[in-house]
Design a protein around this motif. Structure first.
Motif, mmCIF file in Angstrom:
data_model
loop_
_atom_site.group_PDB
_atom_site.id
_atom_site.type_symbol
_atom_site.label_atom_id
_atom_site.label_comp_id
_atom_site.label_asym_id
_atom_site.label_seq_id
_atom_site.Cartn_x
_atom_site.Cartn_y
_atom_site.Cartn_z
ATOM 1 N N GLY A 38 0.785 -1.230 0.000
ATOM 2 C CA GLY A 38 0.000 0.000 0.000
ATOM 3 C C GLY A 38 0.814 1.275 0.000
ATOM 4 O O GLY A 38 0.305 2.339 0.347
ATOM 5 N N ALA A 39 2.082 1.172 -0.396
ATOM 6 C CA ALA A 39 2.927 2.369 -0.404
ATOM 7 C C ALA A 39 3.987 2.221 -1.487
ATOM 8 O O ALA A 39 4.204 1.125 -2.016
ATOM 9 N N PRO A 67 7.641 5.687 2.776
ATOM 10 C CA PRO A 67 8.090 5.286 4.108
ATOM 11 C C PRO A 67 9.569 4.902 4.171
ATOM 12 O O PRO A 67 10.183 4.980 5.229
ATOM 13 N N THR A 89 4.105 12.361 8.155
ATOM 14 C CA THR A 89 3.206 11.371 7.555
ATOM 15 C C THR A 89 3.181 10.074 8.355
ATOM 16 O O THR A 89 2.115 9.500 8.580
ATOM 17 N N TRP A 90 4.350 9.611 8.777
ATOM 18 C CA TRP A 90 4.441 8.266 9.342
ATOM 19 C C TRP A 90 4.336 8.229 10.853
ATOM 20 O O TRP A 90 4.508 7.168 11.464
ATOM 21 N N CYS A 91 4.039 9.373 11.485
ATOM 22 C CA CYS A 91 3.688 9.351 12.911
ATOM 23 C C CYS A 91 2.289 8.748 13.000
ATOM 24 O O CYS A 91 1.351 9.269 12.387
ATOM 25 N N PRO A 92 2.119 7.652 13.747
ATOM 26 C CA PRO A 92 0.795 7.015 13.771
ATOM 27 C C PRO A 92 -0.314 7.936 14.271
ATOM 28 O O PRO A 92 -1.482 7.720 13.951
ATOM 29 N N GLY A 101 0.009 11.635 9.671
ATOM 30 C CA GLY A 101 -0.498 10.333 10.091
ATOM 31 C C GLY A 101 -1.240 9.569 9.022
ATOM 32 O O GLY A 101 -1.879 8.559 9.330
ATOM 33 N N GLN A 102 -1.171 10.012 7.772
ATOM 34 C CA GLN A 102 -1.915 9.304 6.729
ATOM 35 C C GLN A 102 -1.210 9.331 5.376
ATOM 36 O O GLN A 102 -0.691 10.359 4.951
ATOM 37 N N TYR A 103 -1.209 8.189 4.718
ATOM 38 C CA TYR A 103 -0.588 8.013 3.408
ATOM 39 C C TYR A 103 -1.502 7.125 2.579
ATOM 40 O O TYR A 103 -1.921 6.065 3.047
ATOM 41 N N ARG A 104 -1.855 7.581 1.383
ATOM 42 C CA ARG A 104 -2.680 6.745 0.508
ATOM 43 C C ARG A 104 -2.164 6.829 -0.923
ATOM 44 O O ARG A 104 -1.731 7.892 -1.371
#
Lengths: 382, 263
Positions: free
Chosen positions: A49-50, A92, A361-364, A73-76
């Protein structure tokens, strides 16, 4: 440059122009050339998904026609309305995982009748070619060069991998909501630190040569002179990226702002949200911390010494004789941010942040360091 | 530790999976058997020698009055007492009874409830006796178990990392399932131990290794609610194998209270 004319003699490495052109259908020739020269080509590919960086052998593996939508906190992934090969920003992974691998065996030891026999375990150096390195990532490599190569202790693992790696940069032609390279003065255009730099246009790529190694590659590629329309399209793409960088990060006097406010109440505010999970440090292309552990067998006769990525967000990371130094999330978040943006300058003469936005982005839970610094700034009496 | 340490393995309320993890450690089992004197391990051998023991491995939680007595005997007979697994360190999945009515469960399940003697709660070993080391996991990781045994034999500190599961995902290159797919994952609040298996199969972490030290599950839960995960699904996510561990218990209970308040 098998099809060159006299006008396209190798460019001056310092000249950042778009004189050369690689047709879209010839991108595979670049990969083939790198493979033929013995390189393991690492490039962008869709997985889990990335868009991650992994070994590729064909242009068909590139995320053609896909883009990434990012926010805290979001990646699409989303389909593009064209079939661009590099129509996304950064994901990521960073090239760090190839130059400074997450887990490396650095030594082994065996017990012999004569005592312990210890030997280094350098292993073979992979010969990488990185395809699709962005400007902020070139900047991150320069930051890690300073850490691993330019201090009193040179890291031989990083050094050998870095020297071998061919860098094929790609200029961003768009930006994500998390990008702030313009504030950190690292992008979006690739200025130096590459062998070749490409800018994608509809029909192919304008090419800039950035090194003698890059020139040698160019001489074996089916390049032709770029026409004015192609040069204009490349320029427009790079300008679009710059215009799309909307996140602004005020770094004025940032060193003093942070270091003079170590007891600011805002650190406790961040700690309410921070998970201390290490994600920001792991995705950061400049974070360089590791720990070294000896892994022994049950009989105590064979030991392997491993270096593993570690993080200042780990409780045990600051364990010293007598206890843990940074014993709450507040002090660990503060340690990370003040090192990245302030004491890094004292230590290495530059900021540790390149504005790639990965930590956002990748901080939950979507903590945005630019927002936290701005809040601290606004709550600070001038 | 002089000569071969005498090892005892004791079972309380549990599924035996952690003991099986030791028996499953095929590559290391002979080395373990050579390095320690396995004096008491009914799951593996009918040879059962009396204490004292140098090392006691305790699996399972305390769910009966008899076990609440027996754990004190084990403690008295053991120099070093190590709990293995989520049942022994946090009460296990059977601690779900702590939120219910155990008498009602007994009546519903057993034809003759009068034969069942059980406590109203399932509790961790450390709630009853002093525990020298807790090895987490549901089940435990046998590499970690061998590491702890090796450290005891060598007289050094055991090396069982206490960082979050996220660090393992990142070292492996696994893409974050929460950020990239919106999946609810307990990785950021869960201690490492499994090498982040579930996220590498596009599943969220179930928290098998229990809460990370100084975990912040409230922040994670709040964020997952913002991502439209219904609290009615998040409460059971926190309330599983390690649900009665203090940090997970608190956030599950808090969410449940809010759900009730909001009707």
């Amino acid at each position: 440059m098998s099809t060159t004319t006299t006008q396209t003699s190798p460019a001056d490495p310092s000249a950042l122009d778009d004189r050369l052109f690689l047709a879209r259908d010839n991108l595979q020739a670049l990969i083939d050339l790198l493979v033929a020269q013995g390189h393991q080509v690492i490039g962008p590919k869709i997985d889990q998904g990335a868009i991650v960086y992994t070994e590729i052998q064909s242009v068909d593996e590139l995320p053609r026609g896909w883009t990434d939508i990012q926010q805290p906190g979001q990646y699409r992934l989303e389909k593009r309305n064209d079939d661009a090969y590099f129509g996304f920003v950064v994901g990521p992974h960073s090239w760090k995982r190839y130059l400074f691998p997450p887990i490396t065996t650095i030594a082994v030891a065996d017990q012999t009748p004569q005592g312990w026999e210890m030997r280094g375990h350098p292993g073979p150096t992979p010969k990488y070619a990185f395809l699709g390195v962005r400007a902020c990532e070139l900047a991150a490599m320069r930051v890690q060069d300073r850490v691993f190569l330019e201090g009193p202790y040179v890291d031989p693992i990083y050094q050998s991998r870095r020297e071998e790696a061919v860098i094929i940069a790609v200029n961003c032609t768009q930006a994500a909501a998390t990008c702030f390279c313009t504030s950190m003065k690292t992008g979006p255009e690739c200025q130096s630190g590459f062998d070749l730099a490409l800018t994608e246009t509809a029909g192919g790529f304008t090419v800039v040569i950035g090194s003698t190694r890059g020139r040698a590659l160019a001489e074996q590629l089916p390049l032709r002179p770029a026409v004015a329309e192609e040069q204009a399209a490349a320029r427009a793409g790079r300008e679009r990226a710059e215009q799309q960088v909307t996140k602004q990060f005020d770094t004025t006097d940032i060193r003093d702002l942070l270091l003079k406010n170590l007891n600011h109440p805002h650190w406790a505010d961040v700690a309410e949200r921070c998970l201390s999970c290490t994600n920001c440090t792991m995705v950061c292309p400049t974070c360089f911390c590791s720990s070294v552990v000896d892994v022994g067998d049950l009989a105590g006769e064979h030991v392997e010494r491993e270096r593993r990525w570690d993080s200042c967000f780990n409780l045990d990371f600051s364990y010293m004789n007598g206890g843990v130094i940074r014993n709450d999330v507040r002090s660990r978040y503060r340690q990370w941010l003040t090192h990245k943006l302030a004491s890094w300058i004292d230590q290495f003469g530059q900021s540790g942040c390149v504005g790639c936005g990965r930590c956002i982005t990748w901080c939950p839970v979507g903590i945005d360091l630019t927002v936290e610094v701005a809040a601290l700034r606004s709550e600070t009496a001038v | 530790m002089s000569a071969k340490p005498r090892l005892g393995v004791f079972k309380f309320a549990s599924c035996d999976g952690c003991q099986l993890s030791l028996l499953d450690a095929e590559d290391e089992l002979l080395a373990v058997a050579g390095a320690v004197d396995i004096a008491f391990f009914p799951e593996a051998s009918s040879r059962m020698e009396p204490g004292p023991y140098d090392v006691a491995l305790v699996e399972g939680s305390i769910t009966t009055a008899h076990d609440a007595e027996r754990i004190h005997e084990v403690r008295r007979e053991s120099k070093f007492l190590m709990t293995i697994g989520a049942c022994a360190t946090a009460g296990g999945i059977q601690a779900l009874r702590n939120w219910g009515d155990s008498e009602e469960f007994v009546r519903a399940v057993y034809a003759h409830p009068e034969y069942i003697q059980t406590l109203a709660t399932s509790t961790a070993i450390a709630d009853h006796v002093k525990v020298d080391f807790e090895l987490r996991g549901c089940p435990i990781n046998h590499h970690q178990l061998v590491e702890v045994l090796a450290s005891l034999i060598a007289g050094r500190k055991p090396r069982t990392p206490t960082h979050a599961v996220c660090l393992d995902c990142k070292r492996k290159g696994t893409v974050c399932v929460t950020v990239a797919q919106g999946i609810a994952c307990l990785g950021p609040v869960t201690q490492s131990g499994c090498d982040a298996i579930c996220p590498s199969y596009d599943r969220g972490c179930y928290g098998c290794y229990g809460p990370l030290k100084q975990a912040n599950p409230t922040s994670l839960a709040d964020h997952l609610v913002q991502l439209n995960h219904p609290p009615a699904q998040l409460v059971p996510l926190f309330r599983s194998f390690n649900g009665y561990a203090e940090e997970f218990r608190g956030v599950g209970d808090g969410m449940e209270r809010r759900m009730k308040d909001e009707g």
